[in-house]
Design an enzyme around this catalytic site. Structure first.
Site, mmCIF file in Angstrom:
data_model
loop_
_atom_site.group_PDB
_atom_site.id
_atom_site.type_symbol
_atom_site.label_atom_id
_atom_site.label_comp_id
_atom_site.label_asym_id
_atom_site.label_seq_id
_atom_site.Cartn_x
_atom_site.Cartn_y
_atom_site.Cartn_z
ATOM 1 N N SER A 233 0.828 -1.197 0.000
ATOM 2 C CA SER A 233 0.000 0.000 0.000
ATOM 3 C C SER A 233 0.872 1.261 0.000
ATOM 4 O O SER A 233 1.668 1.480 -0.915
ATOM 5 C CB SER A 233 -0.950 -0.051 1.208
ATOM 6 O OG SER A 233 -1.950 0.917 1.109
ATOM 7 N N ASP B 150 -9.877 -5.261 -4.081
ATOM 8 C CA ASP B 150 -9.293 -4.217 -3.241
ATOM 9 C C ASP B 150 -10.097 -2.919 -3.382
ATOM 10 O O ASP B 150 -10.235 -2.378 -4.481
ATOM 11 C CB ASP B 150 -7.843 -3.986 -3.670
ATOM 12 C CG ASP B 150 -7.039 -3.156 -2.686
ATOM 13 O OD1 ASP B 150 -7.637 -2.352 -1.951
ATOM 14 O OD2 ASP B 150 -5.804 -3.315 -2.664
ATOM 15 N N HIS C 298 -7.723 -5.702 0.343
ATOM 16 C CA HIS C 298 -6.424 -5.043 0.481
ATOM 17 C C HIS C 298 -5.463 -5.824 1.375
ATOM 18 O O HIS C 298 -4.326 -5.426 1.549
ATOM 19 C CB HIS C 298 -6.655 -3.635 1.062
ATOM 20 C CG HIS C 298 -5.486 -2.712 0.924
ATOM 21 N ND1 HIS C 298 -4.887 -2.431 -0.284
ATOM 22 C CD2 HIS C 298 -4.792 -1.989 1.861
ATOM 23 C CE1 HIS C 298 -3.898 -1.578 -0.092
ATOM 24 N NE2 HIS C 298 -3.813 -1.307 1.192
#
Length: 232
Positions: free
Chosen positions: A62, A183, A211
């Site tokens: 991320s 996601d 995610h």
């Protein structure tokens, strides 16, 4: 802790170092209240120097994926192999999920909503997980630090984390890109674009996954990353 399942598996064949970046988790807060990608990349390099690591494999998830890209671009000799999972690092339209995560304000209900954004399988979100993360978020100075990182309007922080595409094209490292198809925080299109840009990239997409690839597909994730990092 996002890496609690992956760490012991990867540690069977690799030395695993999992730092909290400045202002996150239980790390120190910035004395001047300033947070930036440049400061976080400098911290990563400083950690490597302090540990005597001339080179390392870097796994970035991320926000951490954006920092891993910057590190590979700015100090390519310090990176051996690169793993990007649900990574930021290219420009994209701010998702409602990421806006909610960056705009989090501490409460059990808000933390529960954020956990639901992260996971495809909501049965994984136990009350213990919600409570432990909520309690971490109310440690002294934690919310003040987090609120200072990505204040609204937040599209600018997506752009601040993005590296120039010509620099991404020049990344020389073998790169494994991983993404959850469902996601809601970082769009799958990010990883598709990164795979197009990085010459020595491969992409693995997990279906029925949000995610949290390293949690929702923990065993598969650990085997995939371990095989990539240890292949001859």
């Amino acid at each position: 802790m996002n890496w609690r399942l992956a760490m012991p598996e990867l540690a069977k064949s690799c030395r695993v170092i999992v730092p909290d970046m400045l202002g996150f988790g239980y790390s120190q807060r910035s004395a001047d209240g300033h947070y930036s990608p440049e400061r976080w990349v400098a911290q990563a390099l400083g950690l490597m120097d302090a540990l005597g690591l001339a080179q390392a494999d870097v796994v970035g998830n991320s926000f951490g994926g954006a920092l891993a890209l910057m590190l590979a671009i700015q100090r390519p000799q310090r990176i051996r192999r690169l793993v990007l999972m649900g990574a930021a690092g290219v420009d994209f339209e701010l998702t409602s999920g990421l806006d909610a995560v960056w705009g989090y304000e501490p409460s059990m209900d808000n933390m529960r909503r954020i956990m639901d954004v992260f996971a495809f399988d909501h049965t994984r979100i136990t009350e213990d997980i919600v409570r432990s993360r909520f309690e971490a978020s109310i440690q002294p100075g934690a919310q003040e630090a987090f609120a200072a990182m990505f204040p609204a309007p937040r599209q600018r922080w997506v752009q601040a984390l993005a590296s120039p595409e010509e620099a991404i094209r020049a990344i020389p490292h073998e790169t494994l890109i991983i993404h959850g198809r469902e996601d809601k925080v970082i769009p799958l299109s990010n990883s598709l674009r990164l795979c197009e840009l990085i010459p020595r990239a491969q992409l693995h997409v997990y279906g029925r996954c949000g995610h949290w690839t390293q949690i929702e597909h923990a065993g598969r994730f650990a085997r995939l990353v371990r095989d990539f990092l240890t292949e001859q």
